[in-house]
Motif scaffolding. Structure first.
Motif, PDB file in Angstrom:
ATOM      1  N   LEU A  39      24.854  34.427 -16.365  1.00  0.00           N
ATOM      2  CA  LEU A  39      25.683  34.079 -17.523  1.00  0.00           C
ATOM      3  C   LEU A  39      26.478  35.287 -18.009  1.00  0.00           C
ATOM      4  O   LEU A  39      27.669  35.171 -18.347  1.00  0.00           O
ATOM      5  CB  LEU A  39      24.791  33.537 -18.651  1.00  0.00           C
ATOM      6  CG  LEU A  39      24.078  32.209 -18.359  1.00  0.00           C
ATOM      7  CD1 LEU A  39      23.137  31.856 -19.499  1.00  0.00           C
ATOM      8  CD2 LEU A  39      25.091  31.096 -18.140  1.00  0.00           C
ATOM      9  N   ALA A  40      25.835  36.469 -18.046  1.00  0.00           N
ATOM     10  CA  ALA A  40      26.537  37.690 -18.454  1.00  0.00           C
ATOM     11  C   ALA A  40      27.656  38.018 -17.479  1.00  0.00           C
ATOM     12  O   ALA A  40      28.735  38.489 -17.877  1.00  0.00           O
ATOM     13  CB  ALA A  40      25.549  38.854 -18.553  1.00  0.00           C
ATOM     14  N   GLY A  41      27.419  37.762 -16.186  1.00  0.00           N
ATOM     15  CA  GLY A  41      28.452  38.010 -15.190  1.00  0.00           C
ATOM     16  C   GLY A  41      29.656  37.108 -15.383  1.00  0.00           C
ATOM     17  O   GLY A  41      30.806  37.556 -15.270  1.00  0.00           O
ATOM     18  N   PHE A  42      29.411  35.811 -15.679  1.00  0.00           N
ATOM     19  CA  PHE A  42      30.523  34.891 -15.944  1.00  0.00           C
ATOM     20  C   PHE A  42      31.309  35.328 -17.179  1.00  0.00           C
ATOM     21  O   PHE A  42      32.546  35.244 -17.207  1.00  0.00           O
ATOM     22  CB  PHE A  42      30.001  33.469 -16.112  1.00  0.00           C
ATOM     23  CG  PHE A  42      29.793  32.742 -14.815  1.00  0.00           C
ATOM     24  CD1 PHE A  42      30.865  32.495 -13.966  1.00  0.00           C
ATOM     25  CD2 PHE A  42      28.538  32.315 -14.433  1.00  0.00           C
ATOM     26  CE1 PHE A  42      30.684  31.828 -12.761  1.00  0.00           C
ATOM     27  CE2 PHE A  42      28.342  31.657 -13.228  1.00  0.00           C
ATOM     28  CZ  PHE A  42      29.419  31.412 -12.388  1.00  0.00           C
ATOM     29  N   PHE A  43      30.603  35.787 -18.215  1.00  0.00           N
ATOM     30  CA  PHE A  43      31.267  36.255 -19.438  1.00  0.00           C
ATOM     31  C   PHE A  43      32.098  37.501 -19.146  1.00  0.00           C
ATOM     32  O   PHE A  43      33.216  37.663 -19.667  1.00  0.00           O
ATOM     33  CB  PHE A  43      30.214  36.538 -20.506  1.00  0.00           C
ATOM     34  CG  PHE A  43      30.786  36.804 -21.876  1.00  0.00           C
ATOM     35  CD1 PHE A  43      31.656  35.918 -22.471  1.00  0.00           C
ATOM     36  CD2 PHE A  43      30.435  37.956 -22.583  1.00  0.00           C
ATOM     37  CE1 PHE A  43      32.181  36.144 -23.730  1.00  0.00           C
ATOM     38  CE2 PHE A  43      30.952  38.206 -23.839  1.00  0.00           C
ATOM     39  CZ  PHE A  43      31.826  37.294 -24.429  1.00  0.00           C
ATOM     40  N   THR A  44      31.577  38.384 -18.299  1.00  0.00           N
ATOM     41  CA  THR A  44      32.313  39.582 -17.897  1.00  0.00           C
ATOM     42  C   THR A  44      33.594  39.210 -17.164  1.00  0.00           C
ATOM     43  O   THR A  44      34.681  39.733 -17.466  1.00  0.00           O
ATOM     44  CB  THR A  44      31.444  40.460 -16.985  1.00  0.00           C
ATOM     45  OG1 THR A  44      30.227  40.795 -17.653  1.00  0.00           O
ATOM     46  CG2 THR A  44      32.167  41.734 -16.596  1.00  0.00           C
ATOM     47  N   LEU A  45      33.481  38.315 -16.194  1.00  0.00           N
ATOM     48  CA  LEU A  45      34.646  37.891 -15.419  1.00  0.00           C
ATOM     49  C   LEU A  45      35.665  37.190 -16.305  1.00  0.00           C
ATOM     50  O   LEU A  45      36.882  37.428 -16.188  1.00  0.00           O
ATOM     51  CB  LEU A  45      34.194  36.964 -14.290  1.00  0.00           C
ATOM     52  CG  LEU A  45      35.305  36.400 -13.394  1.00  0.00           C
ATOM     53  CD1 LEU A  45      36.055  37.530 -12.693  1.00  0.00           C
ATOM     54  CD2 LEU A  45      34.725  35.423 -12.383  1.00  0.00           C
ATOM     55  N   PHE A  46      35.178  36.343 -17.208  1.00  0.00           N
ATOM     56  CA  PHE A  46      36.083  35.591 -18.083  1.00  0.00           C
ATOM     57  C   PHE A  46      36.900  36.536 -18.966  1.00  0.00           C
ATOM     58  O   PHE A  46      38.128  36.402 -19.065  1.00  0.00           O
ATOM     59  CB  PHE A  46      35.266  34.627 -18.947  1.00  0.00           C
ATOM     60  CG  PHE A  46      36.084  33.892 -19.971  1.00  0.00           C
ATOM     61  CD1 PHE A  46      36.982  32.913 -19.584  1.00  0.00           C
ATOM     62  CD2 PHE A  46      35.949  34.181 -21.326  1.00  0.00           C
ATOM     63  CE1 PHE A  46      37.747  32.234 -20.530  1.00  0.00           C
ATOM     64  CE2 PHE A  46      36.706  33.519 -22.269  1.00  0.00           C
ATOM     65  CZ  PHE A  46      37.603  32.535 -21.872  1.00  0.00           C
ATOM     66  N   ARG A  47      36.253  37.494 -19.582  1.00  0.00           N
ATOM     67  CA  ARG A  47      37.002  38.407 -20.464  1.00  0.00           C
ATOM     68  C   ARG A  47      37.926  39.325 -19.673  1.00  0.00           C
ATOM     69  O   ARG A  47      38.965  39.749 -20.175  1.00  0.00           O
ATOM     70  CB  ARG A  47      36.033  39.209 -21.337  1.00  0.00           C
ATOM     71  CG  ARG A  47      35.345  38.365 -22.380  1.00  0.00           C
ATOM     72  CD  ARG A  47      34.860  39.164 -23.559  1.00  0.00           C
ATOM     73  NE  ARG A  47      33.796  40.093 -23.208  1.00  0.00           N
ATOM     74  CZ  ARG A  47      33.175  40.861 -24.096  1.00  0.00           C
ATOM     75  NH1 ARG A  47      33.520  40.827 -25.364  1.00  0.00           N
ATOM     76  NH2 ARG A  47      32.209  41.676 -23.723  1.00  0.00           N
ATOM     77  N   GLY A  48      37.541  39.633 -18.438  1.00  0.00           N
ATOM     78  CA  GLY A  48      38.444  40.399 -17.589  1.00  0.00           C
ATOM     79  C   GLY A  48      39.710  39.622 -17.290  1.00  0.00           C
ATOM     80  O   GLY A  48      40.825  40.172 -17.329  1.00  0.00           O
ATOM     81  N   LEU A  49      39.562  38.325 -17.004  1.00  0.00           N
ATOM     82  CA  LEU A  49      40.734  37.481 -16.757  1.00  0.00           C
ATOM     83  C   LEU A  49      41.573  37.311 -18.021  1.00  0.00           C
ATOM     84  O   LEU A  49      42.808  37.223 -17.949  1.00  0.00           O
ATOM     85  CB  LEU A  49      40.286  36.110 -16.234  1.00  0.00           C
ATOM     86  CG  LEU A  49      39.601  36.107 -14.859  1.00  0.00           C
ATOM     87  CD1 LEU A  49      39.099  34.710 -14.515  1.00  0.00           C
ATOM     88  CD2 LEU A  49      40.554  36.623 -13.784  1.00  0.00           C
ATOM     89  N   VAL A  50      40.907  37.286 -19.174  1.00  0.00           N
ATOM     90  CA  VAL A  50      41.632  37.138 -20.441  1.00  0.00           C
ATOM     91  C   VAL A  50      42.594  38.302 -20.652  1.00  0.00           C
ATOM     92  O   VAL A  50      43.776  38.106 -20.977  1.00  0.00           O
ATOM     93  CB  VAL A  50      40.642  37.024 -21.620  1.00  0.00           C
ATOM     94  CG1 VAL A  50      41.370  37.215 -22.954  1.00  0.00           C
ATOM     95  CG2 VAL A  50      39.953  35.669 -21.610  1.00  0.00           C
ATOM     96  N   VAL A  51      42.124  39.535 -20.461  1.00  0.00           N
ATOM     97  CA  VAL A  51      43.001  40.692 -20.692  1.00  0.00           C
ATOM     98  C   VAL A  51      44.033  40.856 -19.590  1.00  0.00           C
ATOM     99  O   VAL A  51      45.017  41.589 -19.759  1.00  0.00           O
ATOM    100  CB  VAL A  51      42.181  41.995 -20.854  1.00  0.00           C
ATOM    101  CG1 VAL A  51      41.233  41.896 -22.034  1.00  0.00           C
ATOM    102  CG2 VAL A  51      41.419  42.332 -19.576  1.00  0.00           C
ATOM    103  N   LEU A  52      43.827  40.169 -18.465  1.00  0.00           N
ATOM    104  CA  LEU A  52      44.823  40.193 -17.390  1.00  0.00           C
ATOM    105  C   LEU A  52      45.840  39.061 -17.548  1.00  0.00           C
ATOM    106  O   LEU A  52      46.586  38.753 -16.620  1.00  0.00           O
ATOM    107  CB  LEU A  52      44.137  40.092 -16.026  1.00  0.00           C
ATOM    108  CG  LEU A  52      43.353  41.332 -15.592  1.00  0.00           C
ATOM    109  CD1 LEU A  52      42.616  41.074 -14.278  1.00  0.00           C
ATOM    110  CD2 LEU A  52      44.267  42.545 -15.448  1.00  0.00           C
TER     111      LEU A  52
END
Length: 376
Positions: free
Chosen positions: A226-239
């Motif tokens: 779950l933490a990994g999905f949250f990490t990926l999601f916020r990375g995509l948000v700032v991109l």
């Protein structure tokens, strides 16, 4: 693990930052950028001479003692900067923040708080351990991760953010800090670990257990996914991912990710390119036995994410962040909870590794096991 005592000599020496900062602030000429650099170098040299004269035995035993002494002094300076920027003290560090305006940002204030409190206590504890000739490897790994993470976010954020045109010569002193964790990290990793009192049979028995037979590890794997999905999601948000979910999140939940200071964007990218792969490797190590590298690196990443989340969460709510980019009051609770749970994930992993490290020990060869049985 025994808690190392605090180092009294370093604490006393570091507190000289109070009168030194106050006196220097009275000299208005030091507000010139070059004056700040020269003064900082002079103070550093005098501090190193003082440490060497007061603690020759400790330095000869472990040269990191001198590093912790100098960094403890700078931690007090950083605490003064944060207290001054928040209006709690006046007349100490105005001459310095004029040359480094990015320290006056919300992110700058919170990294100074972290350095002035958490890092400061770690320096005293590690220096105290050196004085008593005790181990401080775990504390050192936690500090290493925290220190490196602050640099990985702060330096690129200064160069890419809205203060990039205001970089002064004092900024290059910060770049020299990059050499510190490289050298210190090598020495800390080379330190001997605490003696392991587990027999080969205990290790072998633990290795035979599947993930379903280890409910704590199973819960950790789910947590890390779950933490990994949250990490990926916020990375995509700032991109600038064009999906509706990313658009809604950055405008309605964490608008701080759009702040032109660039620190939050850099932070999310560091998470995506460094923390996300680590989560994948940690999940692998929780499933397959014998990954002896995990306990050490879990401590490193626990320190890194603790520092990062403290600065990120604090800056997203601080008054120095423009109202447009602060977390909205109506979603403050869920955003804070998600960020808090994210900060806890590596700490739970590190606690698991320290609590029962048997699963992560390398399997011993049949010859060694036979020798152990013969001795017993």
């Amino acid at each position: 693990m025994d808690i190392p005592p605090l180092a009294g000599k370093i604490a006393a020496l570091s507190l000289t930052a109070l009168p030194v900062s106050y006196v220097l602030n009275l000299v208005s000429e030091l507000s010139h950028p070059l004056g700040v650099v020269l003064t900082s170098i002079l103070i550093l040299v005098l501090l190193l001479v003082s440490v060497r004269s007061l603690s020759r035995g400790e330095i000869s035993y472990d040269p990191l003692y001198a590093v912790f002494a100098v960094l403890a002094f700078t931690s007090v300076v950083d605490l003064l900067i944060s207290l001054q920027e928040d209006g709690y003290v006046v007349g100490f560090m105005e001459f310095y923040t004029k040359g480094e305006p990015y320290l006056s940002t919300a992110h700058g204030v919170f990294i100074c708080y972290w350095d002035g409190i958490v890092h400061y206590l770690l320096y005293l504890a590690m220096a105290g351990a050196i004085q008593k000739r005790k181990r401080y490897r775990n504390l050192g790994l936690y500090w290493l991760g925290s220190f490196v993470m602050s640099i990985l976010t702060f330096l690129p954020g200064n160069i890419l953010g809205k203060y990039s045109s205001e970089i002064r010569p004092a900024f290059f002193l910060t770049i020299l800090y990059m050499l510190v964790p490289c050298w210190a990290g090598v020495r800390i990793f080379k330190q001997s670990q605490a003696p392991i009192c587990y027999t080969p049979n205990m290790v072998q028995e633990e290795h035979r257990k599947s993930l379903l037979q280890r409910p704590v590890d199973l819960a950790l794997v789910i947590y890390l996914i779950l933490a990994g999905f949250f990490t990926l999601f916020r990375g995509l948000v700032v991109l600038d991912c064009p999906t509706d979910a990313c658009f809604i999140y950055i405008y309605q939940y964490e608008p701080y990710l759009r702040d032109p200071v660039a620190y939050p964007k850099v932070q999310m990218l560091v998470y995506m390119f460094y923390v996300l792969p680590f989560y994948g490797l940690a999940i692998y190590a929780l499933i397959f036995p014998g990954c002896s590298w995990l306990p050490d690196w879990a401590l490193v990443f626990a320190g890194a994410i603790a520092q990062a989340q403290f600065s990120h969460m604090g800056a997203s709510l601080h008054l120095r962040t423009a109202f447009t980019y602060r977390v909205p009051e109506d979603v403050w609770a869920p955003v804070f909870l998600c960020n808090l749970l994210y900060a806890l994930s590596p700490h739970l992993l590190a606690s698991r590794c320290l609590w029962r490290p048997t699963f992560f020990l390398k399997p011993q060869s049949p010859d060694l096991m036979a020798k152990h049985k013969k001795l017993n």
